[in-house]
Scaffold this active site. Structure first.
Site, PDB file in Angstrom:
ATOM      1  N   ASP A   1      48.763 -48.866  26.418  1.00 44.89           N
ATOM      2  CA  ASP A   1      48.487 -48.256  27.776  1.00 44.89           C
ATOM      3  C   ASP A   1      50.021 -49.635  27.969  1.00 44.89           C
ATOM      4  OD1 ASP A   1      47.482 -48.566  30.231  1.00 44.89           O
ATOM      5  OD2 ASP A   1      47.656 -50.702  30.392  1.00 44.89           O
TER       6      ASP A   1
ATOM      7  N   ASN B   1      40.203 -47.653  32.382  1.00 42.65           N
ATOM      8  CA  ASN B   1      40.838 -45.972  32.388  1.00 42.65           C
ATOM      9  C   ASN B   1      41.114 -46.063  30.808  1.00 42.65           C
ATOM     10  OD1 ASN B   1      42.862 -47.861  33.189  1.00 42.65           O
ATOM     11  ND2 ASN B   1      44.209 -46.380  33.273  1.00 42.65           N
TER      12      ASN B   1
END
Length: 272
Positions: A8, A217
């Site tokens: 990420d 997420n």
């Protein structure tokens, strides 16, 4: 053992100064030299993620829009793409109009807003991506939506998510990338789906993948990966489901994971 590392960007790869440290870059380069595919997995649009990837010298397919788009960096080849179903996109737009919510559309890697406001400006400044005030916002809803996003107060967005789940939740993936960002993608437009696809694309499986993230997420890819890693600054709920909890984004948590599990080849599966 590991063939793929998906990282990420915000609050994971980037520290709070929005920088990738030299030590982290070196660890990533060393993993690549060992034949590992090191990639980004972000909610950001491709144009925004590409700037980060170029900064650290990656030349690979990257996972963008929460997993709705996997696209190569050199030739821009699309490997995987999913869009919000048109009927659901229109329903979401109607809901936002009714409740006075700021909704952003992502069409062909362009960010569109209905009106110029502080929320659009703030988002643009953070992502380093310009926005376009649409001439006909409603007409744009007939185009494939790679992602849709509402910006508002975190508690309000939690309530909005609960109200929208029975309306569109069967076909649309609803998640948060930051407390004040509520994001909508196709049901298969998640980082978990994208991780599995990319692992198979390189002739491997997600069991041989490491996924590193901090926010909700990132949940799907952390569950999907053979080694799911939560940052030290991650949500407590994400730490609970991770195989390993690393250092924070300001302590080179990504570098620590790469050195521990790839460069020094430590066994996986234990919480820190």
């Amino acid at each position: 053992m590991y063939k793929l590392i998906a990282i990420d960007i915000d609050d994971t790869l980037l520290n709070d100064e929005l920088v990738v440290t030299e030590g982290t870059k070196q660890a990533m380069a060393a993993a690549i030299e060992q034949g590992v595919l090191v990639t980004l997995a972000t909610g950001r649009m491709y144009a925004s993620a590409r700037k980060i990837a170029n900064q650290i010298g990656l030349n690979v397919p990257i996972i963008t829009y929460q997993g709705s788009l996997i696209k190569t960096l050199i030739d821009g080849e699309v490997l995987y793409e999913r869009s919000v179903p048109t009927d659901d996109a229109k329903l979401l737009n109607e809901y936002c109009l009714k409740h006075g919510l700021h909704l952003q559309l992502y069409v062909d890697d362009v960010l569109y807003v209905r009106e110029d406001n502080d929320k659009a400006k703030m988002y643009s400044n953070l992502s380093k991506i310009p926005y376009v005030v649409a001439d006909d916002f409603d007409a744009l809803l007939n185009e494939p939506q790679t992602k849709m996003l509402i910006i508002d107060d975190p508690d309000l967005l939690d309530r909005v998510a609960e109200e929208l789940k029975p309306l569109i939740g069967e076909r649309v993936h609803i998640t948060k990338s930051k407390p004040h960002y509520l994001e909508f993608t196709h049901k298969e437009g998640t980082k978990g789906h994208a991780l599995r696809f990319l692992a198979e694309h390189i002739g491997s499986t997600s069991e041989h993948a490491i996924a590193i993230g901090d926010a909700w997420n990132d949940r799907e890819m952390i569950v999907e990966a053979g080694l799911g890693v939560a940052m030290g600054n991650a949500l407590p709920a994400l730490k609970e489901i991770a195989n390993y909890v690393t250092l924070t984004n300001n302590e080179e948590g990504v570098r620590h994971v790469i050195e521990k599990f790839v460069l020094n080849a430590a066994p996986a599966g234990v919480h820190s």
